[in-house]
Write a protein that holds these residues in place. Structure first.
Motif, PDB file in Angstrom:
ATOM      1  N   ASP A  64       0.829  -1.212   0.000  1.00 24.35           N
ATOM      2  CA  ASP A  64       0.000   0.000   0.000  1.00 24.35           C
ATOM      3  C   ASP A  64       0.860   1.257   0.000  1.00 24.35           C
ATOM      4  O   ASP A  64       0.566   2.220  -0.696  1.00 24.35           O
ATOM      5  N   ALA A  65       1.935   1.237   0.790  1.00 23.83           N
ATOM      6  CA  ALA A  65       2.822   2.403   0.845  1.00 23.83           C
ATOM      7  C   ALA A  65       3.513   2.622  -0.493  1.00 23.83           C
ATOM      8  O   ALA A  65       3.620   3.755  -0.975  1.00 23.83           O
ATOM      9  N   VAL A  66       3.980   1.543  -1.113  1.00 25.47           N
ATOM     10  CA  VAL A  66       4.640   1.667  -2.420  1.00 25.47           C
ATOM     11  C   VAL A  66       3.643   2.124  -3.479  1.00 25.47           C
ATOM     12  O   VAL A  66       3.977   2.946  -4.344  1.00 25.47           O
ATOM     13  N   LEU A  73       4.418   9.587  -7.808  1.00 26.45           N
ATOM     14  CA  LEU A  73       5.530   9.752  -8.754  1.00 26.45           C
ATOM     15  C   LEU A  73       5.136   9.438 -10.198  1.00 26.45           C
ATOM     16  O   LEU A  73       5.972   9.532 -11.098  1.00 26.45           O
ATOM     17  N   GLY A  74       3.881   9.049 -10.414  1.00 22.84           N
ATOM     18  CA  GLY A  74       3.420   8.719 -11.752  1.00 22.84           C
ATOM     19  C   GLY A  74       3.781   7.307 -12.182  1.00 22.84           C
ATOM     20  O   GLY A  74       3.839   7.014 -13.374  1.00 22.84           O
ATOM     21  N   LEU A  75       4.044   6.439 -11.231  1.00 22.57           N
ATOM     22  CA  LEU A  75       4.395   5.050 -11.523  1.00 22.57           C
ATOM     23  C   LEU A  75       3.282   4.135 -11.026  1.00 22.57           C
ATOM     24  O   LEU A  75       3.427   3.432 -10.021  1.00 22.57           O
ATOM     25  N   ALA A  76       2.175   4.135 -11.728  1.00 21.52           N
ATOM     26  CA  ALA A  76       1.033   3.323 -11.320  1.00 21.52           C
ATOM     27  C   ALA A  76       1.375   1.841 -11.431  1.00 21.52           C
ATOM     28  O   ALA A  76       2.116   1.418 -12.311  1.00 21.52           O
ATOM     29  N   GLY A  77       0.836   1.057 -10.525  1.00 19.89           N
ATOM     30  CA  GLY A  77       1.039  -0.384 -10.556  1.00 19.89           C
ATOM     31  C   GLY A  77       2.220  -0.883  -9.746  1.00 19.89           C
ATOM     32  O   GLY A  77       2.472  -2.078  -9.681  1.00 19.89           O
ATOM     33  N   MET A  78       2.947   0.011  -9.103  1.00 17.65           N
ATOM     34  CA  MET A  78       4.104  -0.418  -8.318  1.00 17.65           C
ATOM     35  C   MET A  78       3.671  -1.205  -7.080  1.00 17.65           C
ATOM     36  O   MET A  78       4.384  -2.084  -6.617  1.00 17.65           O
ATOM     37  N   GLY A  79       2.489  -0.902  -6.547  1.00 15.93           N
ATOM     38  CA  GLY A  79       1.980  -1.647  -5.392  1.00 15.93           C
ATOM     39  C   GLY A  79       1.698  -3.092  -5.746  1.00 15.93           C
ATOM     40  O   GLY A  79       2.006  -4.002  -4.980  1.00 15.93           O
ATOM     41  N   ALA A  80       1.128  -3.301  -6.928  1.00 15.09           N
ATOM     42  CA  ALA A  80       0.854  -4.667  -7.384  1.00 15.09           C
ATOM     43  C   ALA A  80       2.162  -5.427  -7.623  1.00 15.09           C
ATOM     44  O   ALA A  80       2.277  -6.608  -7.274  1.00 15.09           O
TER      45      ALA A  80
END
Length: 106
Positions: A64-66, A73-80
């Motif tokens: 969740d934090a990531v 930062l515009g990096l969608a999907g990093m949490g997944a």
């Protein structure tokens, strides 16, 4: 957090295969314990710096934090991606236990 320090006891199962085990294993435990502690402290500090405290909940995890920081930062999907890597790490930890226990009869 305690699970991060587990696994040292598997060394007793494969201790005969380690060269100079009386010296190597204690040194490896000390080095890995220090590294794991540093990683946990750095990870916790980075979450506290990157994410406002009011958005964190008891059930929030590192994924969740990531995801929140990645979205900013515009990096969608990093949490997944982080969740997938955490799952892969859990599978690898289980496989190391199965592999270590399988060596006992040998």
């Amino acid at each position: 957090m305690c699970f991060a320090f587990s696994g040292f006891e598997i060394g007793a199962l494969v201790g005969e295969e380690v060269k100079d085990a009386r010296r190597t294993i204690p040194r490896a435990i000390l080095i890995s314990g220090v590294i794991v502690t540093i990683i946990y402290i750095a990870g916790s500090a980075s979450v506290l710096v990157a994410i406002p405290a009011n958005t964190l909940q008891e059930l929030s995890g590192i994924a969740d934090a990531v995801d929140h920081a990645g979205t900013q930062l515009g990096l969608a999907g990093m949490g997944a991606l982080t969740g997938g890597l955490l799952a892969l790490g859990s599978i690898a930890g289980n496989n190391s236990w199965f592999g270590g226990a399988a060596r006992v009869p040998m």
